[in-house]
Each structure stands twice: as structure tokens, then as C-alpha cells.
Design a protein around this motif. Structure first.
Motif, PDB file in Angstrom:
ATOM      1  N   MET A  29      60.568  26.393  46.139  1.00  0.00           N
ATOM      2  CA  MET A  29      59.414  27.254  45.869  1.00  0.00           C
ATOM      3  C   MET A  29      59.499  28.563  46.635  1.00  0.00           C
ATOM      4  O   MET A  29      59.823  28.600  47.806  1.00  0.00           O
ATOM      5  CB  MET A  29      58.110  26.539  46.223  1.00  0.00           C
ATOM      6  N   ASN A  30      59.185  29.655  45.914  1.00  0.00           N
ATOM      7  CA  ASN A  30      59.122  30.973  46.528  1.00  0.00           C
ATOM      8  C   ASN A  30      57.690  31.472  46.404  1.00  0.00           C
ATOM      9  O   ASN A  30      57.390  32.376  45.633  1.00  0.00           O
ATOM     10  CB  ASN A  30      60.111  31.927  45.850  1.00  0.00           C
ATOM     11  N   ILE A  31      56.808  30.842  47.135  1.00  0.00           N
ATOM     12  CA  ILE A  31      55.376  31.159  47.051  1.00  0.00           C
ATOM     13  C   ILE A  31      55.054  32.501  47.706  1.00  0.00           C
ATOM     14  O   ILE A  31      54.046  33.119  47.397  1.00  0.00           O
ATOM     15  CB  ILE A  31      54.543  30.004  47.668  1.00  0.00           C
ATOM     16  N   ASP A  32      55.938  32.959  48.571  1.00  0.00           N
ATOM     17  CA  ASP A  32      55.683  34.227  49.275  1.00  0.00           C
ATOM     18  C   ASP A  32      55.577  35.402  48.312  1.00  0.00           C
ATOM     19  O   ASP A  32      54.736  36.285  48.484  1.00  0.00           O
ATOM     20  CB  ASP A  32      56.782  34.497  50.302  1.00  0.00           C
ATOM     21  N   SER A  33      56.392  35.430  47.265  1.00  0.00           N
ATOM     22  CA  SER A  33      56.321  36.534  46.303  1.00  0.00           C
ATOM     23  C   SER A  33      54.992  36.512  45.553  1.00  0.00           C
ATOM     24  O   SER A  33      54.437  37.561  45.245  1.00  0.00           O
ATOM     25  CB  SER A  33      57.490  36.477  45.326  1.00  0.00           C
ATOM     26  N   VAL A  34      54.462  35.322  45.283  1.00  0.00           N
ATOM     27  CA  VAL A  34      53.171  35.215  44.612  1.00  0.00           C
ATOM     28  C   VAL A  34      52.065  35.739  45.520  1.00  0.00           C
ATOM     29  O   VAL A  34      51.175  36.479  45.088  1.00  0.00           O
ATOM     30  CB  VAL A  34      52.895  33.750  44.192  1.00  0.00           C
ATOM     31  N   VAL A  35      52.109  35.370  46.794  1.00  0.00           N
ATOM     32  CA  VAL A  35      51.092  35.825  47.745  1.00  0.00           C
ATOM     33  C   VAL A  35      51.169  37.345  47.916  1.00  0.00           C
ATOM     34  O   VAL A  35      50.139  38.023  47.976  1.00  0.00           O
ATOM     35  CB  VAL A  35      51.253  35.090  49.087  1.00  0.00           C
ATOM     36  N   GLU A  36      52.371  37.898  47.954  1.00  0.00           N
ATOM     37  CA  GLU A  36      52.510  39.350  48.057  1.00  0.00           C
ATOM     38  C   GLU A  36      51.916  40.039  46.836  1.00  0.00           C
ATOM     39  O   GLU A  36      51.252  41.065  46.946  1.00  0.00           O
ATOM     40  CB  GLU A  36      53.986  39.720  48.206  1.00  0.00           C
ATOM     41  N   TRP A  37      52.155  39.478  45.663  1.00  0.00           N
ATOM     42  CA  TRP A  37      51.608  40.037  44.437  1.00  0.00           C
ATOM     43  C   TRP A  37      50.084  39.974  44.453  1.00  0.00           C
ATOM     44  O   TRP A  37      49.400  40.921  44.062  1.00  0.00           O
ATOM     45  CB  TRP A  37      52.178  39.269  43.246  1.00  0.00           C
ATOM     46  N   LEU A  38      49.516  38.861  44.937  1.00  0.00           N
ATOM     47  CA  LEU A  38      48.064  38.742  45.035  1.00  0.00           C
ATOM     48  C   LEU A  38      47.494  39.740  46.040  1.00  0.00           C
ATOM     49  O   LEU A  38      46.410  40.299  45.825  1.00  0.00           O
ATOM     50  CB  LEU A  38      47.673  37.313  45.429  1.00  0.00           C
ATOM     51  N   ASP A  39      48.211  39.988  47.118  1.00  0.00           N
ATOM     52  CA  ASP A  39      47.774  41.004  48.084  1.00  0.00           C
ATOM     53  C   ASP A  39      47.728  42.380  47.435  1.00  0.00           C
ATOM     54  O   ASP A  39      46.802  43.163  47.673  1.00  0.00           O
ATOM     55  CB  ASP A  39      48.698  41.024  49.301  1.00  0.00           C
ATOM     56  N   LYS A  40      48.718  42.691  46.589  1.00  0.00           N
ATOM     57  CA  LYS A  40      48.720  43.970  45.883  1.00  0.00           C
ATOM     58  C   LYS A  40      47.515  44.061  44.947  1.00  0.00           C
ATOM     59  O   LYS A  40      46.883  45.114  44.841  1.00  0.00           O
ATOM     60  CB  LYS A  40      50.010  44.139  45.078  1.00  0.00           C
ATOM     61  N   LEU A  41      47.202  42.956  44.273  1.00  0.00           N
ATOM     62  CA  LEU A  41      46.043  42.957  43.377  1.00  0.00           C
ATOM     63  C   LEU A  41      44.741  43.181  44.141  1.00  0.00           C
ATOM     64  O   LEU A  41      43.831  43.863  43.652  1.00  0.00           O
ATOM     65  CB  LEU A  41      45.959  41.630  42.614  1.00  0.00           C
ATOM     66  N   GLN A  42      44.641  42.617  45.340  1.00  0.00           N
ATOM     67  CA  GLN A  42      43.427  42.777  46.146  1.00  0.00           C
ATOM     68  C   GLN A  42      43.209  44.235  46.552  1.00  0.00           C
ATOM     69  O   GLN A  42      42.076  44.660  46.769  1.00  0.00           O
ATOM     70  CB  GLN A  42      43.512  41.904  47.409  1.00  0.00           C
ATOM     71  N   LYS A  43      44.284  45.012  46.653  1.00  0.00           N
ATOM     72  CA  LYS A  43      44.176  46.398  47.101  1.00  0.00           C
ATOM     73  C   LYS A  43      43.810  47.370  45.986  1.00  0.00           C
ATOM     74  O   LYS A  43      43.523  48.531  46.247  1.00  0.00           O
ATOM     75  CB  LYS A  43      45.498  46.830  47.744  1.00  0.00           C
ATOM     76  N   ILE A  44      43.769  46.924  44.738  1.00  0.00           N
ATOM     77  CA  ILE A  44      43.432  47.797  43.619  1.00  0.00           C
ATOM     78  C   ILE A  44      41.947  48.138  43.669  1.00  0.00           C
ATOM     79  O   ILE A  44      41.095  47.264  43.834  1.00  0.00           O
ATOM     80  CB  ILE A  44      43.781  47.118  42.278  1.00  0.00           C
ATOM     81  N   ASP A  45      41.639  49.428  43.532  1.00  0.00           N
ATOM     82  CA  ASP A  45      40.248  49.895  43.572  1.00  0.00           C
ATOM     83  C   ASP A  45      39.593  49.638  42.212  1.00  0.00           C
ATOM     84  O   ASP A  45      39.991  50.205  41.199  1.00  0.00           O
ATOM     85  CB  ASP A  45      40.210  51.383  43.899  1.00  0.00           C
ATOM     86  N   THR A  46      38.591  48.773  42.181  1.00  0.00           N
ATOM     87  CA  THR A  46      37.889  48.443  40.939  1.00  0.00           C
ATOM     88  C   THR A  46      36.404  48.790  41.013  1.00  0.00           C
ATOM     89  O   THR A  46      35.594  48.171  40.324  1.00  0.00           O
ATOM     90  CB  THR A  46      38.046  46.937  40.631  1.00  0.00           C
ATOM     91  N   THR A  47      36.060  49.777  41.833  1.00  0.00           N
ATOM     92  CA  THR A  47      34.643  50.090  42.032  1.00  0.00           C
ATOM     93  C   THR A  47      33.960  50.574  40.757  1.00  0.00           C
ATOM     94  O   THR A  47      32.806  50.252  40.512  1.00  0.00           O
ATOM     95  CB  THR A  47      34.465  51.149  43.134  1.00  0.00           C
ATOM     96  N   ASP A  48      34.631  51.352  39.905  1.00  0.00           N
ATOM     97  CA  ASP A  48      34.002  51.877  38.692  1.00  0.00           C
ATOM     98  C   ASP A  48      34.352  51.067  37.448  1.00  0.00           C
ATOM     99  O   ASP A  48      34.081  51.494  36.325  1.00  0.00           O
ATOM    100  CB  ASP A  48      34.419  53.337  38.473  1.00  0.00           C
ATOM    101  N   VAL A  49      34.947  49.909  37.616  1.00  0.00           N
ATOM    102  CA  VAL A  49      35.333  49.077  36.481  1.00  0.00           C
ATOM    103  C   VAL A  49      34.214  48.078  36.205  1.00  0.00           C
ATOM    104  O   VAL A  49      33.803  47.327  37.076  1.00  0.00           O
ATOM    105  CB  VAL A  49      36.659  48.324  36.758  1.00  0.00           C
ATOM    106  N   GLU A  50      33.740  48.096  34.966  1.00  0.00           N
ATOM    107  CA  GLU A  50      32.649  47.196  34.592  1.00  0.00           C
ATOM    108  C   GLU A  50      33.195  45.788  34.333  1.00  0.00           C
ATOM    109  O   GLU A  50      34.207  45.631  33.642  1.00  0.00           O
ATOM    110  CB  GLU A  50      31.981  47.731  33.319  1.00  0.00           C
TER     111      GLU A  50
END
Length: 98
Positions: A27-48
Motif C-alpha cells: 500500500m502507498n497510502i501516503d500519495s492518497v493523503v498528500e492528494w487529500l491535503d492538496k484538496l483541503q487547500k483549495i479555496d471554495t469560499t465562493d462555491v455554492e
């Protein structure tokens, strides 16, 4: 962020799945966690928020009674006549009165 074999096994136990030791080593779970970290950093303040990415509109129909006042026809389908004279279906008792 690297996960140890013990941590991965604990995650598997928590989510109630069985993973063999060979699979845990692969298992290479680290790449999944890194990808999830990138998703968390996306600015979605004006997205309905949305329920679905597809824009579906269900067609609405008029709420009209089409087959009203057919109580006697419906009650004619009963296997016995108990209760039909009073306008209801008679069913066997399923619970005690207590």
C-alpha cells in the motif's frame, strides 16, 4: 507523512476491513493523503454547495385526484367481508393488547 504498518492495520480494523500483511506492505497510502491535503487547500469560499454535479430538473405534474371515490371497488377485493360493511379492511391481530 509516512504511515507505519501498525497504523495502517489500526485504520483497517477501525473501518472493519481485513487486509493481509502482503497488501499492507504494497500500500502507498501516503500519495492518497498528500492528494487529500492538496484538496483541503483549495479555496471554495465562493462555491455554492450542490447535491449533484449534474443539472437535472424533474418534471412536475399537477396534483390531481384521478380515481377518487372508489372505496367500494377497493373493498370488493378483500378475501372476507369482515369490516367491509364499515368501510375498512379487517386484518389479523399481530400484537397483544398489553
Amino acid at each position: 507523512m509516512a504511515f507505519s504498518k501498525q497504523q495502517l492495520q489500526k485504520f483497517a480494523d477501525l473501518i472493519k476491513i481485513e487486509i493481509s500483511d502482503e497488501k499492507l506492505a504494497e500500500m502507498n497510502i501516503d500519495s492518497v493523503v498528500e492528494w487529500l491535503d492538496k484538496l483541503q487547500k483549495i479555496d471554495t469560499t465562493d462555491v455554492e454547495p450542490m447535491l449533484s454535479p449534474a443539472e437535472h430538473k424533474l418534471p412536475l405534474r399537477a396534483d390531481v385526484v384521478t380515481d377518487g371515490n372508489i372505496r367500494d371497488l377497493v373493498l370488493a377485493n378483500t378475501p372476507d367481508n369482515a369490516g367491509t360493511s364499515r368501510g375498512y379492511f379487517a386484518v389479523p391481530k399481530v400484537m397483544d393488547g398489553e
